[in-house]
Design an enzyme around this catalytic site. Structure first.
Site, short mmCIF file in Angstrom:
data_model
loop_
_atom_site.label_atom_id
_atom_site.label_comp_id
_atom_site.label_asym_id
_atom_site.label_seq_id
_atom_site.Cartn_x
_atom_site.Cartn_y
_atom_site.Cartn_z
N GLU A 1 29.19 44.33 69.00
CA GLU A 1 28.53 43.11 68.19
C GLU A 1 27.06 42.77 68.79
O GLU A 1 26.14 42.34 67.74
CB GLU A 1 29.55 41.96 68.74
N HIS B 1 41.77 35.04 70.23
CA HIS B 1 41.75 35.20 69.02
C HIS B 1 42.04 33.98 67.93
O HIS B 1 41.94 34.12 66.67
CB HIS B 1 42.49 36.38 68.18
#
Lengths: 399, 387
Positions: free
Chosen positions: B88, B157
């Site tokens: 990322e 998450h």
């Protein structure tokens, strides 16, 4: 002047690189030089996963020599002025000087073409000037004045110019940013290469390896240039890096070690790097071994983690300007008078810029809210409390 | 990563509430899922502008982890739909660098939870560079992907980044609810010359919403910074965005049966925040409840309440404004606990009743509380669990 023309032409055509365009410098005085060109041996490169390295000797015309000397002297002088301005408390906050490392930027710039781009870390004053920003534009950014290249809003770590994307304050963040600029070169197929510079300190940041990986996967025209000046802040390379062979740390990305104190070597290596990337082979790592005379920043005397003798020894034996000066004088490419004249011109230009950088005003207070957005959609920008709302200002032209 | 969205019941409820309450002027309308609306937006903008490209994990050959980019790689090829490794910080930085150099990258985070790996590039590299360069370096990048709580994926998450990103000047932060929002706002984001954080919702991807012919046209773009009144009402203003809009609309549906008419404002844009629309509504209803899925502290609701306090809208309030938010806990995995961590329609309805009751007006099924009474949750009647 007529005597100069062949060498000048040679400078422009000798490179295998199209559109060679080095910064222009007045060379009217070079008519006094006695030789038009000379060939120099370069300290052997070290290669990683490369069969063939850059040329190990290079020809320098007297005009090249004068141009490069002028740039080296200019960068040194800008940093001396910056250091003084900081001590006078006119430069605020951080200030990281490039003195000792000039041959890296000057040699690279001499080989670069207009289409190429650069992104570097916070030790960026010299690069900014080489990428076309005036001495005043650099120094008055450091003093935070309106004539600064970021209008005083960026400060010493956030300078920008054409094809020059900073001046980045977060160690290592410029590595993927540079890979992204290289991606844009490839996307547009404009033939440009992005030089992504970082120090030995940033060489251990994870995102550098993320950038290496994608640059290699996608064959991005990106040259990762590790300016190894021996210390990341006060931590020596041996104390920070399990491997100090930075040119090999791209693993699957080929690399070259270059003597970063020799401006002829850095120029030749950069020419090679441009050819390499332009042939579609993807990225390259170039380690430029160099040295930083000052501390990490102005608040660091630079003496607790290294000895004064070490600094002195580098100054006396490896200084990039002194050594280049000796080379070009001994080969009669230039005369002492020509160099003295350049020194005087550089001093004058920097002195004048310094003076103006002290006396220029800061931008108007309305620019507090200038250019937060290119297309501002906030009706008001909140100030410090509800009764002090501000307007967004568009300062830069929007075309 | 399996798709756990679109429980049938949820979809049904959404369709019902839409049919009943949507103020969209759609005459001839066609149901389109949020996923397809996003896909249309990407496709149309890529066709329109050569410099637009998509990069992220699994966006190309896999067709997108949530299939938002389905078919685009086949249509536009490797150059413009780029699969990245799982990296990322690296690919967000590459996207920002490409934007520095004048391209218009759309950077997909598989979920915004992973954007924390790259938040330095979103904020330090993207949001601040235009200002630091005194306008020399625009950064036209879009960061997009599913945000907020999914279902059954636990704490790492399931969280909302609306408050995180909307905190930062230099960014524009959008949070679409419906398919119309998704398409019109994503197109606006891609065309915008500033960095935009575009917060989608996994749970909504598979939900169909009616889209008018106008919204289906390839020149349909919504303005950034304008809220949408999803439902008009005169008793209380509900301010929400994204998935919370669905919660608020369902609550409004329920309350309508009790004679309470809610005005539901779908913010669409968290930064800039359309406070004028909120203030106008509060001037009409004199009551305010904010609804969000994110944590309460320093959240979107907190910001709205602060702005009300600081503005003449404060004097329009007949009762303190309340926030309905996610509970102040990391998201638990167990179904029963997860249910308690996120606002549901009955929670919103209860909050509305409590806020209205504070003024001394009693509605059917609403406990009468004297003015100044401190309302504790356990003092409220138990609500029915509808799903």
């Amino acid at each position: 002047m007529s005597k100069l023309l062949p060498s000048a032409a040679k400078f422009l055509t000798s490179s295998t690189i199209p559109k060679a365009a080095a910064p222009v410098v007045s060379s009217s005085s070079s008519k006094f030089s006695t030789k038009s060109e000379a060939t120099f041996e370069i300290k052997p490169y070290k290669l990683h996963k490369l069969e063939q390295g850059p040329a190990t000797s290079a020809t320098l015309s007297s005009e090249d020599a004068l141009k490069m000397y002028e740039k080296l002297a200019m960068l040194r002088r800008i940093e001396t002025a910056s250091g003084n301005l900081y001590k006078e408390k006119i430069i605020r906050g951080f200030c990281h000087l490039y003195s000792g490392q000039e041959a890296v930027a000057v040699g690279m710039r001499a080989a670069m073409r207009d289409v190429d781009s650069v992104i570097t870390a916070y030790r960026c004053h010299g690069w900014t000037h080489l990428m076309g920003v005036s001495v005043l534009g650099v120094l008055s950014e450091l003093t935070g004045r309106r004539t600064g290249c970021s209008r005083g809003k960026g400060g010493s770590m956030h300078l920008y110019g054409k094809n020059f994307y900073g001046g980045n304050g977060i160690v290592g963040a410029q590595a993927p940013l540079g890979a992204g600029i290289a991606l844009a070169h490839k996307y547009r197929a404009d033939g440009g290469v992005c030089f992504t510079l970082y120090g030995d300190g940033a060489a251990n940041q994870g995102q550098l390896f993320e950038a290496y990986n994608m640059a290699k996967l996608w064959d991005l025209p990106c040259v990762f240039v590790c300016e190894n000046n021996g210390y990341g802040m006060g931590t020596s390379v041996d104390r920070s890096s399990a491997s100090t062979d930075y040119y090999s740390r791209g693993d699957y990305v080929p690399g070259i070690w270059v003597d970063g104190m020799d401006v002829i070597a850095t120029r030749e290596a950069t020419r090679y790097a441009i050819d390499y990337c332009n042939s579609g082979k993807g990225p390259l790592v170039m380690e430029m071994e160099t040295y930083r005379y000052s501390g990490h920043s102005m608040s660091d005397p630079g003496t607790s983690y290294r000895t004064r003798d070490e600094v002195q020894e580098v100054r006396q034996t490896r200084d990039p300007i002194t050594s280049f000066k000796e080379k070009i004088l001994s080969r009669e490419l230039v005369t002492p008078d020509q160099l003295k004249e350049i020194d005087a011109q550089v001093r004058k230009e920097v002195d004048e810029a310094t003076k103006q950088a002290k006396t220029e005003p800061e931008v108007g207070v309305e620019e507090l809210t200038g250019d937060i957005y290119r297309n501002n959609l906030e009706t008001l920008i909140r100030g410090l409390h509800p009764a002090a709302p501000l307007q967004h200002y568009e300062v830069a032209p929007r075309n | 990563m399996a798709l756990k969205s679109t429980p049938v019941l949820f979809g049904l409820l959404t369709r019902l509430s839409r049919r009943t309450f949507s103020t969209s002027k759609a005459l001839a309308s066609k149901p389109v899922t949020v996923r397809d609306a996003l896909n249309q937006a990407l496709d149309e903008e890529m066709a329109r502008d050569e410099t637009v490209f998509l990069l992220g994990e699994e966006v190309a050959q896999y067709d997108g982890a949530y299939k938002v980019s389905r078919g685009l790689w086949k249509k536009y090829g490797d150059k413009r739909v780029i699969d990245t490794p799982i990296t990322e910080a690296g690919f967000a930085g590459i996207a920002v660098g490409a934007a520095f150099a004048g391209l218009r990258p759309v950077c997909e985070f598989m979920t915004f939870n992973f954007s924390m790996q790259a938040i330095d590039h979103v904020i330090n590299s993207a949001a601040k560079t235009f200002y630091m360069s005194a306008g020399a370096v625009p950064v036209p990048v879009v960061f997009r992907g599913p945000n907020g709580a999914a279902a059954g994926v636990a704490a790492q998450h399931s969280q909302c980044f609306g408050a995180w990103y909307s905190h930062c000047p230099g960014l524009k932060v959008l949070m679409p609810y419906s398919s119309e929002d998704a398409k019109g706002l994503l197109k606006a984001a891609i065309r915008d010359p500033d960095p935009v954080v575009f917060l989608e919702d996994e749970i909504l991807y598979g939900v169909p919403f009616a889209m008018s012919d106008e919204a289906l046209a390839d020149d349909f773009v919504l303005p950034i910074g304008k809220a949408k009144v999803e439902r008009a009402g005169q008793h209380v203003t509900l301010v929400c965005a994204g998935k919370a809009t669905d919660t608020a609309l369902q609550a409004a549906n329920q309350l309508a049966g009790e004679g309470i008419e809610c005005e539901v404002i779908n913010l669409r844009s968290l930064r800039p925040l359309d406070f004028d629309t909120i203030a106008q509504s509060v001037a009409k209803t004199h009551h305010l409840v904010t609804v969000e899925q994110g944590w309460p502290q320093s959240g979107i609701g907190a910001e709205i309440c602060a702005r009300v306090m600081e503005s003449p809208a404060f004097f329009e309030l007949d009762a303190p404004a309340w926030r309905v938010s996610g509970a102040d806990v990391p998201m638990p995995y167990a179904r029963s606990l997860e249910t308690l961590a996120l606002p549901r329609p009955p929670d919103v309805a209860a909050a509305v009743r409590a806020v209205l009751a504070n003024r001394g007006e009693c509605f059917m099924h609403t406990p009468c509380l004297g003015e100044g009474t401190v309302v504790m949750w356990d003092s409220l009647p138990e609500w029915e669990h509808t799903h």
